[in-house]
Design a protein around this motif. Structure first.
Motif, PDB file in Angstrom:
ATOM      1  N   ARG A 325     148.903   9.475 -15.933  1.00 47.54           N
ATOM      2  CA  ARG A 325     148.595  10.518 -14.957  1.00 47.54           C
ATOM      3  C   ARG A 325     148.130   9.939 -13.625  1.00 47.54           C
ATOM      4  O   ARG A 325     147.306   9.022 -13.577  1.00 47.54           O
ATOM      5  N   GLY A 329     146.273  14.262  -9.697  1.00 45.70           N
ATOM      6  CA  GLY A 329     146.731  15.381 -10.516  1.00 45.70           C
ATOM      7  C   GLY A 329     148.128  15.856 -10.203  1.00 45.70           C
ATOM      8  O   GLY A 329     148.569  16.884 -10.731  1.00 45.70           O
ATOM      9  N   ALA A 372     148.190  18.947 -22.430  1.00 42.10           N
ATOM     10  CA  ALA A 372     148.070  18.156 -21.202  1.00 42.10           C
ATOM     11  C   ALA A 372     149.386  18.075 -20.444  1.00 42.10           C
ATOM     12  O   ALA A 372     149.385  17.992 -19.206  1.00 42.10           O
ATOM     13  N   GLN A 423     143.297  21.030 -18.896  1.00 41.19           N
ATOM     14  CA  GLN A 423     142.358  20.034 -18.407  1.00 41.19           C
ATOM     15  C   GLN A 423     141.568  19.410 -19.541  1.00 41.19           C
ATOM     16  O   GLN A 423     141.301  18.203 -19.544  1.00 41.19           O
ATOM     17  N   ALA A 424     141.209  20.211 -20.525  1.00 41.12           N
ATOM     18  CA  ALA A 424     140.486  19.670 -21.678  1.00 41.12           C
ATOM     19  C   ALA A 424     141.336  18.637 -22.408  1.00 41.12           C
ATOM     20  O   ALA A 424     140.826  17.599 -22.853  1.00 41.12           O
ATOM     21  N   VAL A 426     143.758  16.841 -21.006  1.00 43.89           N
ATOM     22  CA  VAL A 426     143.861  15.676 -20.120  1.00 43.89           C
ATOM     23  C   VAL A 426     142.650  14.762 -20.302  1.00 43.89           C
ATOM     24  O   VAL A 426     142.784  13.533 -20.371  1.00 43.89           O
ATOM     25  N   PHE A 427     141.470  15.347 -20.401  1.00 42.56           N
ATOM     26  CA  PHE A 427     140.255  14.541 -20.567  1.00 42.56           C
ATOM     27  C   PHE A 427     140.281  13.716 -21.850  1.00 42.56           C
ATOM     28  O   PHE A 427     139.581  12.715 -21.961  1.00 42.56           O
ATOM     29  N   GLU A 428     141.079  14.140 -22.833  1.00 44.67           N
ATOM     30  CA  GLU A 428     141.133  13.435 -24.114  1.00 44.67           C
ATOM     31  C   GLU A 428     142.170  12.316 -24.134  1.00 44.67           C
ATOM     32  O   GLU A 428     142.295  11.615 -25.139  1.00 44.67           O
ATOM     33  N   LEU A 432     141.993   7.723 -20.200  1.00 43.04           N
ATOM     34  CA  LEU A 432     141.001   8.411 -19.377  1.00 43.04           C
ATOM     35  C   LEU A 432     139.676   8.569 -20.112  1.00 43.04           C
ATOM     36  O   LEU A 432     138.605   8.539 -19.498  1.00 43.04           O
ATOM     37  N   LYS A 433     139.747   8.727 -21.410  1.00 42.37           N
ATOM     38  CA  LYS A 433     138.532   8.897 -22.207  1.00 42.37           C
ATOM     39  C   LYS A 433     137.824   7.572 -22.443  1.00 42.37           C
ATOM     40  O   LYS A 433     136.595   7.531 -22.576  1.00 42.37           O
ATOM     41  N   GLN A 434     138.576   6.478 -22.514  1.00 46.38           N
ATOM     42  CA  GLN A 434     138.013   5.146 -22.764  1.00 46.38           C
ATOM     43  C   GLN A 434     138.398   4.212 -21.628  1.00 46.38           C
ATOM     44  O   GLN A 434     139.437   4.394 -20.994  1.00 46.38           O
ATOM     45  N   ASP A 435     137.561   3.203 -21.382  1.00 47.57           N
ATOM     46  CA  ASP A 435     137.908   2.235 -20.348  1.00 47.57           C
ATOM     47  C   ASP A 435     138.125   0.840 -20.911  1.00 47.57           C
ATOM     48  O   ASP A 435     138.265  -0.124 -20.147  1.00 47.57           O
TER      49      ASP A 435
END
Length: 657
Positions: A325, A329, A372, A423-424, A426-428, A432-435
């Protein structure tokens, strides 16, 4: 079986308010055909009579038609097909007995030859417009349309082989694809004709043809369909979905049992343990997301079987690693370097019509991870409102750029996620959730590697290429604020690679790989967790060891050491924005969209708050060349190729700052 929902856009009530006089006459003529005795109906419409000349022409749409405001929102995608309906139907062959009924105009599929059964799939299009009265549809009940549909069906059925299969690329071919997709379009055409009682003789022939096709297609001993291992899973799914509808219309317990067994079989053999669907034994974003997933949704809708939902849930994590992504956006870069059949490079966040993924949204309630990647419900509603308010004429579709599947999916409805649900999801997404993670997904000698560090996300493909379209090596390099920076394409387009003096690319071979915790050769990676701050190493080489590449990934740097033993060039496909500032280290500016050369030891790309430093050890005559390739709807992101010649060894770093 699950009950099919009612038509989301039912016909108008008595009197068809809003119908033009032409449409009303068409509806009346259609009613007359339906109430006439079978013999009279056949004579009027050529129902199985074998007429070979003199088919009436469809009238062209009146000036200014269609009126956009008359379309129900979910049926707007019929409008471009309404515009071409008369031209397409009027080109059906009606004078040559050998090809009577052939769609001659090249509207759909190649080769445009009378033996290609797939061209005839537009019988569904003609049948829908004939059998569905709408305020905007002047062809409902039109006897000229019915006569031409009957001719097209006659040719379609005549192409079927005695074993039940249809040809595509040559007359004697027994094609899995032509038969699988044909099952779908002919069963939908039969369903349409049944709603009005039209063409009773031809309907009997369609039923017989569908029965023969299912007997051929569902036979587990038919290795033309059920090759081992499965290679093109979308074709089997299409046939299973078509069979499901056909058996709903014309039940047969023995074939129903075979269908259930084949669904279970493809659930086990059609999907990689890593989540993608085999195309062919590799992955392909285009076929997986735009073709197979929608047909899986149709099959899931028609049958109360958990297999398709389970497969969709398994597919979502795979997309979660391979659709990358953009931070603003605007959309997604696909991991296209690894795609084995198509070159779908980027997907806009809001997919506009024709949206080939549309029907796949039916999985969103049961597989929320997929939310997503679909257009948000509010965005689709706004787009439809804008379309209805657009004062310009509905444009005609171009020849070769039509598809009956675009409209065939409408009656099944949709389940787009809300913006909040999207969006929820996408956050998963894992990157994006882990670096920090290292994930290696293996299947059939293929290594799909994903490395996330706080300052970057790197994808790579190593091992056996499913097709020559796949490019090996490093596939993409993304930054959490800057977005995609290095992006490899498949086929003959640019990719991150080493090119020898004779033009050979390491990306065009099956690269042998080793993995290490720490710098390359430091400590072989056991496959376990890699400490978040530890370097990760990759060593890969061509089969003849002519090119060896060592890659080290740290918190915000990718380091490459390339050894060839002879003259070569490093090729890096950069994604450049119009607002980026690109400068070689000797001070030479490289304007967006231009070709620039410099003798230098590096290049700096500045994007917003992020600086990308590309450095090599000594000054070399490098070049940055703009290509015509752009990404996403606005076309602002453009591919530029950085070329760095060297004598046989290159040490290069890409650092985010």
């Amino acid at each position: 079986m699950r009950q099919r929902p009612t038509d989301p856009c039912p016909p108008p009530g008595p009197g068809f308010p809003g119908l033009s006089r032409r449409a009303l006459l068409g509806a009346i003529c259609g009613a007359a055909l339906l109430t006439a005795p079978p013999a009279a109906s056949a004579a009027a419409a050529g129902d199985g009579a074998g007429t070979t000349t003199g088919l009436p022409l469809l009238e062209q749409l009146p000036q200014g038609a269609p009126n956009r405001t008359l379309f129900a929102p979910q049926e707007q995608r019929f409008a471009p097909y309404l515009v071409i309906l008369a031209p397409m139907a009027n080109e059906i062959e009606d004078s040559d007995p050998a090809t009577y009924g052939w769609f001659t105009g090249g509207w759909w599929r190649t080769p445009n030859a009378p033996y290609n059964a797939r061209i005839q799939e537009h019988v569904y299009t003609l049948s829908w417009f004939h059998t569905h009265p709408r305020p905007w549809n002047p062809y409902a009940g039109d006897p000229a349309l019915l006569a031409r549909l009957d001719a097209a069906l006659q040719h379609y059925l005549r192409l079927q082989h005695d074993d039940g299969s249809w040809p595509e690329y040559r007359p004697t071919e027994h094609s899995r694809a032509a038969t699988g997709f044909g099952l779908g379009y002919l069963s939908k055409t039969l369903e349409n004709l049944r709603t009005t009682g039209a063409l009773p003789t031809r309907r009997t022939e369609i039923r017989a043809a569908l029965r023969k096709a299912m007997q051929w297609f569902l036979d587990p001993g038919n290795t033309t369909v059920w090759e081992s291992p499965l290679k093109y899973a979308n074709q089997q799914i299409a046939g299973l979905a078509g069979a499901a509808l056909s058996l709903r219309l014309d039940p047969d317990p023995a074939l129903q049992e075979q269908l259930a067994e084949r669904i279970a079989f493809i659930g086990t053999h059609g999907q990689s343990p890593q989540g993608f669907f085999y195309e062919p034994r590799g992955m392909d974003i285009g076929y997986n997301f735009e073709v197979m997933l929608p047909d899986m949704a149709e099959l899931h809708h028609l049958m109360d079987d958990p297999t398709m939902l389970s497969m969709a849930r398994g597919f979502a994590p795979w997309l979660g690693h391979n659709l990358v992504r953009e931070p603003d956006g605007s959309g997604w870069f696909t991991n296209v370097a690894v795609s084995a059949r198509t070159s779908v490079r980027a997907l806009d966040d809001e997919t506009r019509e024709p949206d080939r993924t549309h029907l796949g949204s039916l999985f969103v309630p049961g597989a929320p991870g997929l939310a997503a990647f679909f257009t948000a419900r509010e965005d689709r509603t706004a787009a439809r409102a804008a379309w209805a308010a657009d004062p310009t004429p509905v444009p005609a579709l171009k020849r070769g750029n039509t598809s009956p599947r675009i409209i065939a999916h409408v009656p099944y409805g949709e389940a787009f996620p809300t913006r909040a649900q999207k969006q929820a999801a996408v956050f998963e997404l894992p990157y994006l959730k882990q670096d920090a993670f290292v994930e290696l997904r293996r299947d059939g000698g293929q290594d799909f590697l994903f490395v996330r560090r706080p300052g970057l996300y790197l994808g790579a493909f190593l091992g056996h290429r499913a097709t020559p379209l796949v490019r090996s090596g490093l596939s993409f390099l993304w930054h959490p604020e800057a977005g995609m920076v290095v992006y490899s394409l498949n086929g003959d387009a640019g990719c991150w690679s080493t090119e020898l003096a004779d033009g050979r690319l390491d990306a065009d071979g099956n690269l042998t790989a080793e993995y290490f915790t720490g710098a390359p050769t430091a400590q072989p990676w056991s496959g376990g967790d890699v400490p978040p701050h530890a370097p990760f190493g990759i060593r890969y080489r061509t089969p003849d060891s002519a090119i060896t590449t060592d890659v080290t990934v740290t918190q915000q740097t990718v380091r490459r050491v390339v050894t060839t033993g002879s003259a070569a060039s490093e090729l890096i496909p950069l994604v450049v924005h119009p607002t980026d500032r690109v400068t070689f280290t000797d001070g030479t500016e490289a304007p967006y969209g231009s070709d620039t050369t410099a003798t230098t030891d590096g290049l700096t790309l500045s994007r917003g708050r992020t600086t990308v430093l590309i450095r090599w050890e000594v000054p070399r005559p490098a070049s940055l060349t703009a290509t015509p390739t752009t990404y996403l709807r606005d076309g602002a992101r453009r591919a530029h190729t950085l070329r760095i010649p060297h004598g046989g060894t290159l040490r290069l770093t890409v650092t985010f700052g």
